[in-house]
Scaffold this active site. Structure first.
Site, PDB file in Angstrom:
ATOM      1  N   VAL A  44       0.836  -1.206   0.000  1.00  0.00           N
ATOM      2  CA  VAL A  44       0.000   0.000   0.000  1.00  0.00           C
ATOM      3  C   VAL A  44       0.872   1.258   0.000  1.00  0.00           C
ATOM      4  CG1 VAL A  44      -0.163   0.044   2.552  1.00  0.00           C
ATOM      5  CG2 VAL A  44      -1.990   1.100   1.178  1.00  0.00           C
ATOM      6  N   LYS A  45       2.112   1.129   0.505  1.00  0.00           N
ATOM      7  CA  LYS A  45       2.984   2.296   0.656  1.00  0.00           C
ATOM      8  C   LYS A  45       3.477   2.875  -0.671  1.00  0.00           C
ATOM      9  CE  LYS A  45       3.102   2.565   5.175  1.00  0.00           C
ATOM     10  NZ  LYS A  45       2.698   3.754   5.913  1.00  0.00           N
ATOM     11  N   ASP A  46       3.285   2.125  -1.766  1.00  0.00           N
ATOM     12  CA  ASP A  46       3.610   2.702  -3.078  1.00  0.00           C
ATOM     13  C   ASP A  46       2.804   3.973  -3.311  1.00  0.00           C
ATOM     14  OD1 ASP A  46       5.197   0.518  -3.469  1.00  0.00           O
ATOM     15  OD2 ASP A  46       4.178  -0.226  -5.249  1.00  0.00           O
TER      16      ASP A  46
END
Length: 333
Positions: A44-46
């Site tokens: 999700v951190k992309d």
């Protein structure tokens, strides 16, 4: 239909929702996980990484040949490293030395510079986030193309990425029929961006924080004070402070989730649904099940499947480590 993306960056976001069978059956609800592990950097951190870098570019703080510095538990560092590579930036990651070896290796293997520091609380001057901020300040005079401290915790460009992306996607994918959203918080970016996007569409969507033991956010939502108890093997979630991203989140309720509740969910998903997910996903799904039981049958609840288990093999599938901590062990080990 062939989907062609012009760059690696174009493949970030627009992840599918996957119905979680056991969680749905248990509650009589439709519980969906947003498959954020399908982002190109694997988490999700992309989304946060991209939003933070786009913000820096819009503000003309960095150009090709510049340096990005960040303090991270791993996933944001991986996202920044990969996106940085594609944009021509050098990436320096400051990380606590107690994070999994898998994450340390991934960051080094994509060519980012990794600086490991001893884990210290936020109030300490040598907390990894503060070290990253100082490092960026030190390097700034040495590079004419710009040195940026991404500052994922307090730079609200993080939440903005989830407001315009994740939250909007969830609304569209459920055709506006979403009744509840549950998610843990590390920086606060996901829960802040998604909660604001959903509440704007329908103020009755129930937003719940799923908080691991050892984090102070559960007590903050419940009674306004930052107090933590217990501990968790999860990484990158939980907090001892209210970040600028978390500050703006619209949260109705919170659950405090123990590893004993979260890990069996993850092992069951591997064994029966073929989904092999990271530790924070267990906290998220446990929270979604609790909300489902509260809201009652027939409701639609969405949570975030942040990343896959491969970044946590040395914890999740390490029999002696789990037994030493008195935690559930998968049946096949």
């Amino acid at each position: 239909m062939v989907h062609i993306r012009n760059t690696f960056i174009d493949s970030i976001g627009n992840t599918p929702l996957i119905k979680l069978k056991a969680a749905s059956e248990l509650t009589g609800c439709n519980i969906y996980g947003k498959a954020e592990f399908m982002n190109p950097g694997g988490s999700v951190k992309d989304r946060a990484a991209l939003s933070l870098l786009q913000d820096a570019q819009e503000k003309k703080l960095i150009s090709k040949g510049g340096i990005v510095v960040e303090g991270t538990a791993g996933n944001t560092g991986i996202g920044l490293g990969l996106i940085g590579n594609s944009l021509g930036y050098k990436t320096i990651i400051v990380m606590n030395d107690n994070q999994t070896q898998e994450k340390k290796d991934t960051i080094k293997n994509l060519g980012a510079e990794l600086r490991l520091v001893p884990a210290k609380p936020y109030k300490d001057e040598n907390n990894f986030v503060k070290i990253a901020g100082r490092l960026a300040d030190e390097l700034r005079p040495t590079n004419n193309n710009g040195v940026v401290w991404a500052n994922q915790f307090d730079n609200v460009a993080n939440a903005k990425g989830h407001y315009i992306g994740t939250g909007k996607e969830i609304w569209e994918q459920t055709e506006g029929k979403v009744d509840g959203f549950v998610c843990s918080s590390g920086t606060g970016g996901t829960i802040s961006g998604v909660s604001n996007a959903l509440k704007e569409k329908n103020k009755n969507v129930k937003i719940c924080l799923s908080d691991p033991k050892g984090s102070a956010l559960y007590s903050y939502i419940k009674n306004g004070e930052l107090k933590s108890e217990g501990g968790s093997i999860t990484e990158g979630i939980g907090s001892s402070r209210i970040t600028k991203n978390f500050e703006n989140a619209k949260i109705d309720d919170a659950y405090s989730i123990d590893d004993h509740e979260a890990l069996p969910i993850l092992y069951d998903l591997i064994k029966n649904e073929g989904l092999s997910l990271g530790t924070s996903c267990g906290i998220n799904i446990a929270g979604a099940i609790r909300l489902g039981k509260e809201l009652g049958p027939g409701k639609t609840i969405v949570t975030i499947l942040c990343d896959k288990s491969d970044k946590y093999n040395s914890k999740m599938f390490n029999k002696s480590f789990l037994m030493e901590k008195n935690l559930p062990v998968p049946s096949w080990l």
